[in-house]
Design a protein around this motif. Structure first.
Motif, PDB file in Angstrom:
ATOM      1  N   ALA A 233       0.833  -1.206   0.000  1.00 59.79           N
ATOM      2  CA  ALA A 233       0.000   0.000   0.000  1.00 59.79           C
ATOM      3  C   ALA A 233       0.868   1.258   0.000  1.00 59.79           C
ATOM      4  N   ALA A 234       1.948   1.231   0.793  1.00 60.59           N
ATOM      5  CA  ALA A 234       2.842   2.395   0.841  1.00 60.59           C
ATOM      6  C   ALA A 234       3.557   2.584  -0.493  1.00 60.59           C
ATOM      7  N   TYR A 235       3.923   1.487  -1.137  1.00 64.86           N
ATOM      8  CA  TYR A 235       4.587   1.597  -2.440  1.00 64.86           C
ATOM      9  C   TYR A 235       3.635   2.162  -3.499  1.00 64.86           C
TER      10      TYR A 235
ATOM     11  N   TYR B 295       1.962   6.819  -6.794  1.00 59.21           N
ATOM     12  CA  TYR B 295       0.935   7.805  -7.130  1.00 59.21           C
ATOM     13  C   TYR B 295       1.410   9.225  -6.843  1.00 59.21           C
ATOM     14  N   ALA B 296       2.239   9.374  -5.778  1.00 57.57           N
ATOM     15  CA  ALA B 296       2.704  10.706  -5.398  1.00 57.57           C
ATOM     16  C   ALA B 296       3.780  11.249  -6.332  1.00 57.57           C
ATOM     17  N   GLN B 297       4.318  10.393  -7.195  1.00 60.43           N
ATOM     18  CA  GLN B 297       5.384  10.844  -8.090  1.00 60.43           C
ATOM     19  C   GLN B 297       4.855  11.618  -9.291  1.00 60.43           C
ATOM     20  N   SER B 298       3.614  11.331  -9.714  1.00 60.65           N
ATOM     21  CA  SER B 298       3.045  12.011 -10.877  1.00 60.65           C
ATOM     22  C   SER B 298       1.546  12.247 -10.652  1.00 60.65           C
ATOM     23  N   PRO B 299       1.167  13.505 -10.395  1.00 63.45           N
ATOM     24  CA  PRO B 299       2.024  14.698 -10.264  1.00 63.45           C
ATOM     25  C   PRO B 299       2.826  14.668  -8.969  1.00 63.45           C
ATOM     26  N   TYR B 300       3.927  15.388  -8.959  1.00 63.38           N
ATOM     27  CA  TYR B 300       4.884  15.329  -7.856  1.00 63.38           C
ATOM     28  C   TYR B 300       4.254  15.863  -6.573  1.00 63.38           C
ATOM     29  N   ASP B 301       4.329  15.033  -5.509  1.00 69.08           N
ATOM     30  CA  ASP B 301       3.795  15.397  -4.191  1.00 69.08           C
ATOM     31  C   ASP B 301       4.868  15.075  -3.156  1.00 69.08           C
ATOM     32  N   ALA B 302       5.593  16.085  -2.702  1.00 72.23           N
ATOM     33  CA  ALA B 302       6.724  15.863  -1.798  1.00 72.23           C
ATOM     34  C   ALA B 302       6.273  15.262  -0.473  1.00 72.23           C
ATOM     35  N   GLU B 303       5.193  15.776   0.105  1.00 76.57           N
ATOM     36  CA  GLU B 303       4.719  15.263   1.387  1.00 76.57           C
ATOM     37  C   GLU B 303       4.239  13.819   1.255  1.00 76.57           C
TER      38      GLU B 303
ATOM     39  N   MET C 243      -5.456   2.900  -6.425  1.00 79.07           N
ATOM     40  CA  MET C 243      -5.749   2.415  -7.779  1.00 79.07           C
ATOM     41  C   MET C 243      -6.942   3.155  -8.371  1.00 79.07           C
ATOM     42  N   GLY C 244      -7.968   3.409  -7.539  1.00 77.83           N
ATOM     43  CA  GLY C 244      -9.131   4.148  -8.026  1.00 77.83           C
ATOM     44  C   GLY C 244      -8.768   5.555  -8.466  1.00 77.83           C
ATOM     45  N   LYS C 245      -7.948   6.232  -7.658  1.00 82.61           N
ATOM     46  CA  LYS C 245      -7.517   7.579  -8.038  1.00 82.61           C
ATOM     47  C   LYS C 245      -6.685   7.552  -9.312  1.00 82.61           C
ATOM     48  N   SER C 246      -5.813   6.531  -9.418  1.00 82.88           N
ATOM     49  CA  SER C 246      -4.996   6.412 -10.621  1.00 82.88           C
ATOM     50  C   SER C 246      -5.851   6.178 -11.860  1.00 82.88           C
ATOM     51  N   LEU C 247      -6.843   5.287 -11.740  1.00 82.02           N
ATOM     52  CA  LEU C 247      -7.736   5.026 -12.876  1.00 82.02           C
ATOM     53  C   LEU C 247      -8.570   6.251 -13.225  1.00 82.02           C
ATOM     54  N   GLU C 248      -8.966   6.992 -12.195  1.00 82.98           N
ATOM     55  CA  GLU C 248      -9.728   8.218 -12.456  1.00 82.98           C
ATOM     56  C   GLU C 248      -8.879   9.230 -13.219  1.00 82.98           C
ATOM     57  N   SER C 249      -7.616   9.353 -12.809  1.00 81.78           N
ATOM     58  CA  SER C 249      -6.713  10.264 -13.522  1.00 81.78           C
ATOM     59  C   SER C 249      -6.504   9.806 -14.963  1.00 81.78           C
ATOM     60  N   GLN C 250      -6.338   8.482 -15.141  1.00 79.94           N
ATOM     61  CA  GLN C 250      -6.177   7.961 -16.503  1.00 79.94           C
ATOM     62  C   GLN C 250      -7.426   8.200 -17.345  1.00 79.94           C
ATOM     63  N   ALA C 251      -8.608   8.060 -16.709  1.00 81.81           N
ATOM     64  CA  ALA C 251      -9.852   8.300 -17.451  1.00 81.81           C
ATOM     65  C   ALA C 251      -9.949   9.759 -17.895  1.00 81.81           C
ATOM     66  N   ILE C 252      -9.558  10.672 -17.000  1.00 82.62           N
ATOM     67  CA  ILE C 252      -9.573  12.094 -17.371  1.00 82.62           C
ATOM     68  C   ILE C 252      -8.606  12.352 -18.513  1.00 82.62           C
ATOM     69  N   LEU C 253      -7.419  11.730 -18.418  1.00 75.77           N
ATOM     70  CA  LEU C 253      -6.426  11.896 -19.479  1.00 75.77           C
ATOM     71  C   LEU C 253      -6.935  11.324 -20.801  1.00 75.77           C
ATOM     72  N   LYS C 254      -7.542  10.127 -20.748  1.00 79.95           N
ATOM     73  CA  LYS C 254      -8.085   9.527 -21.970  1.00 79.95           C
ATOM     74  C   LYS C 254      -9.215  10.376 -22.542  1.00 79.95           C
ATOM     75  N   GLY C 255     -10.022  10.958 -21.641  1.00 75.73           N
ATOM     76  CA  GLY C 255     -11.088  11.840 -22.116  1.00 75.73           C
ATOM     77  C   GLY C 255     -10.536  13.039 -22.863  1.00 75.73           C
ATOM     78  N   SER C 256      -9.466  13.608 -22.328  1.00 80.20           N
ATOM     79  CA  SER C 256      -8.831  14.732 -23.015  1.00 80.20           C
ATOM     80  C   SER C 256      -8.272  14.301 -24.367  1.00 80.20           C
ATOM     81  N   GLU C 257      -7.667  13.096 -24.402  1.00 80.29           N
ATOM     82  CA  GLU C 257      -7.138  12.587 -25.671  1.00 80.29           C
ATOM     83  C   GLU C 257      -8.258  12.360 -26.684  1.00 80.29           C
ATOM     84  N   ILE C 258      -9.402  11.845 -26.197  1.00 80.98           N
ATOM     85  CA  ILE C 258     -10.535  11.611 -27.096  1.00 80.98           C
ATOM     86  C   ILE C 258     -11.029  12.924 -27.688  1.00 80.98           C
ATOM     87  N   VAL C 259     -11.144  13.944 -26.835  1.00 83.76           N
ATOM     88  CA  VAL C 259     -11.583  15.255 -27.333  1.00 83.76           C
ATOM     89  C   VAL C 259     -10.601  15.788 -28.364  1.00 83.76           C
ATOM     90  N   SER C 260      -9.299  15.638 -28.064  1.00 79.78           N
ATOM     91  CA  SER C 260      -8.286  16.109 -29.003  1.00 79.78           C
ATOM     92  C   SER C 260      -8.354  15.357 -30.329  1.00 79.78           C
TER      93      SER C 260
END
Length: 451
Positions: free
Chosen positions: A94-96, A101-109, A163-180
């Motif tokens: 879980a920590a890994y 997830y904290a690496q992209s976008p970068y989250d120092a804390e 994983m849910g947050k990661s998939l949500e981010s990927q879905a937003i990214l894919k949505g942007s790609e679809i619009v483009s």
């Protein structure tokens, strides 16, 4: 000690002695000691031996029970240790996941917290290893296993949350790609339309002035393709208007072609296309298109006449041409074809009135989408007719009767189902689009086939 003589024994003493002797004999009889040699009694020693064995067995069972209890306790403690081990591993996972997830976008804390958690759990794993090697187990394994299960479930929830947050981010990214990509597709479509228009114009622009030698079969085929597209657009609009007005489209198709048998219900649209093509191409074989009061030039100038008529209309929109030339031959052609194709009952049902029909009958033209689409279709039919009599040799139109057998030389099927049926003996049910013959070149008519 002095010996006791028998003479000194009194009768009372003798009596006591006899009783004692008898008692000893009785005891010996009970214990299995025979007072007389040769006489053997049942040996109670066997019973005593059995009692001793039972006593020893009871002691052994007690010792075995204590050993089993200790083994069970050790097993439970080992299970508790393994449960803590897996719970710690789940925490590391879980920590890994949180670290990734904290690496992209970068989250120092977030990275620092995940790193601290990983180090802490690795220490726990090291401690568990030492406990196992030193056999230092938890004194209350049941509680430990319960806490380990809770920790593992929390870790799993955390992992799934990441994983849910990661998939949500990927879905937003894919949505942007679809619009483009959709924007790119629209841009490509616009470019294709511009290129198509340029190619069409370049093909028609090659026919200039009195250059009759520049008019050939390829120009005719190109204009025929545009004519077919324009008829299809008008038919789709007409059917949509009928559906929105509550028409039974299937019943209407049956009314147009009562004897036609269709492979699928959606093929009934071919009945409407057949009707429109039939009316728009009626009298195509005549020079004046059967228009009343039309004068034609002498025969030797006919080709130049039709070429000039083609040049006049080739790059003009029908709507603009009609507004500027309401009394032209093309305007008369549009008027006659509209009044024949669109029945008064049909127009009243589609639009609730006969306003369009009234304007057209009076020599005017309505500014509606329905009529504009019709006029554009009429323009392409007009251009095709003009081109048919401009080329050498002239193009002649033909169609086939219902019930004729299919011929690949003169016909082309508008559906593929007939070719998929091995036992089919197809015959013509409808001639949807007429065919043309230019010298030795045959442009196949397009037919709907049924069994």
């Amino acid at each position: 000690m002095e010996s006791v003589k028998s003479s000194n024994l009194t009768p009372c003493s003798k009596s006591r002695l006899a009783r004692a002797f008898t008692k000893v004999l009785h005891i010996r009889a009970l214990t299995g000691i025979s007072p007389v040699p040769g006489i053997q009694k049942v040996k109670p020693q066997e019973r005593i031996s059995d009692d001793c064995t039972a006593s020893r067995s009871t002691g052994s069972q007690s010792e075995s029970f204590d050993s089993g209890e200790e083994e069970f306790q050790n097993r439970v403690q080992l299970q508790a240790l393994v449960a803590k081990l897996f719970a710690s591993i789940s925490s590391v996972k879980a920590a890994y996941a949180k670290l990734q997830y904290a690496q992209s976008p970068y989250d120092a804390e977030g990275i620092q917290g995940a790193d601290h958690c990983i180090v802490s759990e690795l220490k726990v794993l090291s401690e568990l290893k030492q406990c196992y090697l030193k056999k230092q187990f938890d004194p209350s394994p049941e509680t430990t296993m319960l806490l380990a299960e809770i920790q593992e479930l929390k870790s799993l929830v955390g992992t799934y949350g990441i994983m849910g947050k990661s998939l949500e981010s990927q879905a937003i990214l894919k949505g942007s790609e679809i619009v483009s990509l959709r924007e790119k597709i629209e841009e490509i479509k616009k470019q294709n339309r511009l290129i198509e228009k340029r190619l069409d114009r370049s093909g028609l622009d090659s026919v200039t002035g009195d250059n009759l030698s520049g008019v050939n079969t390829s120009h005719f085929i190109k204009v025929l393709g545009h004519t077919i597209k324009s008829v299809g657009s008008f038919v789709r609009m007409m059917v949509d208007e009928m559906k929105s007005s509550g028409w039974d489209v299937h019943a209407a198709a049956t009314e147009i072609e009562p004897d036609a048998v269709y492979w699928h219900d959606n093929h009934r649209r071919f009945a409407f296309e057949t009707c429109v093509f039939r009316e728009m191409f009626d009298s195509f074989h005549k020079l004046d298109f059967a228009l009343p009061n039309e004068s034609l030039p002498e025969e030797r100038k006919q080709k130049q006449f039709f070429l000039a008529r083609f040049m006049e209309m080739k790059l003009r929109k029908a709507k603009d041409f009609l507004s500027q030339n309401p009394k032209s031959t093309f305007a008369k052609f549009c008027r006659v074809k509209y009044l024949r194709l669109i029945h008064p009952k049909m127009e009243s049902s589609l639009f609730g009135n006969l306003d369009q029909r009234g304007l057209i009958s009076s020599g005017q033209f309505p500014d509606t989408t329905f009529f504009s689409t019709f006029a554009e279709m009429a323009r392409w039919v007009w251009l095709l007719h003009s081109l048919a009599y401009s080329i050498e040799p002239e193009a002649s139109i033909f169609q086939v009767r219902k019930g004729c057998r299919f011929s690949e030389v003169y016909m082309e099927s508008v559906i593929d189902e007939v070719y998929l049926s091995p036992n089919a003996d197809p015959v013509v049910a409808l001639t949807v689009i007429p065919g043309f013959i230019i010298g030795k070149t045959i442009i196949q008519c397009r037919v709907y086939l049924s069994q």
